[in-house]
Enzyme design. Sequence first.
Site, mmCIF file in Angstrom:
data_model
loop_
_atom_site.group_PDB
_atom_site.id
_atom_site.type_symbol
_atom_site.label_atom_id
_atom_site.label_comp_id
_atom_site.label_asym_id
_atom_site.label_seq_id
_atom_site.Cartn_x
_atom_site.Cartn_y
_atom_site.Cartn_z
ATOM 1 N N GLU A 92 -0.766 17.207 -7.977
ATOM 2 C CA GLU A 92 -1.795 17.592 -7.030
ATOM 3 C C GLU A 92 -1.714 19.054 -6.592
ATOM 4 O O GLU A 92 -2.743 19.710 -6.439
ATOM 5 C CB GLU A 92 -1.708 16.686 -5.780
ATOM 6 C CG GLU A 92 -1.960 15.216 -6.047
ATOM 7 C CD GLU A 92 -3.434 14.922 -6.294
ATOM 8 O OE1 GLU A 92 -4.250 15.850 -6.168
ATOM 9 O OE2 GLU A 92 -3.758 13.766 -6.606
ATOM 10 N N SER A 351 17.487 -40.455 18.735
ATOM 11 C CA SER A 351 18.909 -40.422 19.093
ATOM 12 C C SER A 351 19.523 -39.028 18.989
ATOM 13 O O SER A 351 20.725 -38.882 19.234
ATOM 14 C CB SER A 351 19.689 -41.382 18.194
ATOM 15 O OG SER A 351 19.259 -42.711 18.395
#
Length: 779
Positions: A92, A351
């Site tokens: 770029e 339980s």
Amino acid sequence: MHREPSINLKRPGPRWSRGLKLAGAAVVIFLLAWSGLPRPPMYPPDGGWSRVVRDRQGILLHIAAAADGRYRVWTPLAGVSPHWVQATLHKEDRWFRRHPGVNPFALLRATGGALRGNSAGGASTLTMQVARLRWHLETRSVAGKLVQIARALQLERHYSKDEILEAYFNLAPFGGNVEGAGAAAWLWCGCDAMQISQREAIALSVIPQSPATRQPGHPPDAPRLAAAQGRLAAMLEAWADLRGDPLAAQFTLTPPGPPPHEAPQLCRRLLQASAAQDITSTLDLAMQQQIERGISAHIQLTRDEGIVNACAMLVHAPSREVLAYVGSADYADRSICGMVDGLRARRSPGSALKPFVYGLALDQGLIHPRSLLNDAPMGFNDYNPENFEGEFLGPIHANDALVRSRNIPAVALANRLGEGAFYRFLQSGGVHLPQPAGYYGLALALGGCGIAPVQLAALYCGLADDGLPRPLVFARSGPQAAAAPLAPPPLLSAAARFLVMDMLRGGADLGPEYGFARTDPRVAWKTGTSHGFRDAWAVGVRGDYVLLVWLGNFSGRGNNALVARRCAAPLLFDLFTRLQLPDRPSTPPPTLRQIDLCAISGELPGPWCTQATVGWFIPGVSPIGLCQLHRSILVDGHTGKRVARDDGRPGLRHEVHEFWPPDQLELFRKAGLPRRSPPEPETGTDTLLGLDPGQAPVITAPLQGRTYQLDDAPAGSAIPLQARATSGVHRLYWFDGEAFLGSCAPADCLSWPAPPGDHHLRVLDDHGRSCDTTIRVRR
């Protein structure tokens, strides 16, 4: 005559003078304008960022689209792979570090090419591209290009090169609705931006030039993407700072799949609880996936029985950090409501709450692990609990009663704890109980309340660690975490916690009895089945880790196959096997002692106890006395009857017998385990003085100092009177003050229609020994 050359000191003409003045003024105006440019925000205010959730190692679990529908994850420049940075700069803007935001040579080259009708390459610098992306500029016109240049200069005026480069990596388009390096790395490569390889960096760096025609995973775009990355790879070959990869041009960027959607229920929970953009959870993705695979395999085995859904969570007890969170068997399965988070739903734990009843009883000095408890039919006002199988085992040691999950001993212990004691324990432990204690009553010990799996897991974390009611942790704390508040006292003492965990490890041998073989003696575990077979639970502790599983249907529909020990326990141990969690040796606290006990009575062994075992107790707390069960008596060899003393007759011999109280002898008989009674005394022998001194009866119901609220209805208008008598007692007589209430056998109870007021109750056995208690009755 020699003449000196003249020097022309004439000032420049008016035209040149005006030109220099105008140029100088322009420079001054430019410098003033440039220095006065306001500092703009680096990022546009309208797009926003994706919210992400990561696991404890930073692996992405979930990414949500931003407000504009795009995936955009903010990533610092230091979090981008150097390969990616170098490839992008080479592609770029090679002069990015040297120009002021605009490259004049590139502009001249592009302008000349445009005038000649030839494309001479783009003139946009990285700063200009950031300006275009930041302000959504249209730069194809001259006016738009001038605005882009001005904005680029404005950015350069106020931001460093690294800040501008960082903005580029967060705003650049990478095909489809993906923007920025953070989102592109995860969605196109399945990894973090720092983990991008050189080949991937080359492929990703060419996408922003034409994101609409170079989308990874889009077959029509594949040739164009390959050609672009081939050109960049060739360029890098000639760049000394970054050698190219010969295979980079042939590399195909293949997306790993749709956006990550791991641990969806946990991610939704975290996103709802926090407004943070980037959340790092406590989850371990590898453990999460192991549990998910284990649940999926188990559901395939139970599907034919109608068990189609399950939840599980794994917690590191010392830190309370949640390492795995599976809210349903299959998030995408609508037929089981897979999107529902079952770990937040309140359901009956059955339980699974019993260990905490035993822990409180140990702390209150009601029992020690080898204490004998009665597993027999009992009534508590209008509550008559039953065991799961509908059978009774008679007298049973406390550790066996807990491991075998006997209901009646647990309810009897909860009744002895004190009014509302277990209710207050659960509330202190973070369990939400919307009703008062009387609403739940003694059924609370058997899971008669709603509790979320996350709350139950927190209780077990306290049992496995420090006993403190600390909440579970789902996300990592920030660097400025607030100081922790003063910790409340532990819900259970260290001694009680150790004993309960030791008792729960005794269930390692129950696997074959329950229909599965894979158990682990290092795991302390407990199951729970709710009333109506709607929920099956199993909780296990190994080392520092607590694993909880739940099976059932989110609709609450009952299923007789939902028996926890047969469906939840096998899944629990299968998950432990898959996880291979480290173990930690269990060290007893200094407040505990280990001693020899009579293997049958659980008391200190007397001279006639023939079977001994080693047991724990809490000095000064645990109720331990000398064993009175085994006694030596004289038996006449001719008649087979016992005699009071050695009177010199021939054939006398010493024998050791068990002297069980009448009520427990009856329990053994009802349980199908009859005990041999001692020989009958000789006719006319004074059994009280010579043979069996015994002890006074002990009132077991009603309890000392309690207030009883009775209903006016006939079913709730009576109080059961019951006492425990010693061997040789055949009848008990009950009195209210001096008023005789009635009599009964030691194994029975007397129903008393108690009037309101204060009462002094007394029980007398047929040897004249007595015991009393005081209660208050209200209507």
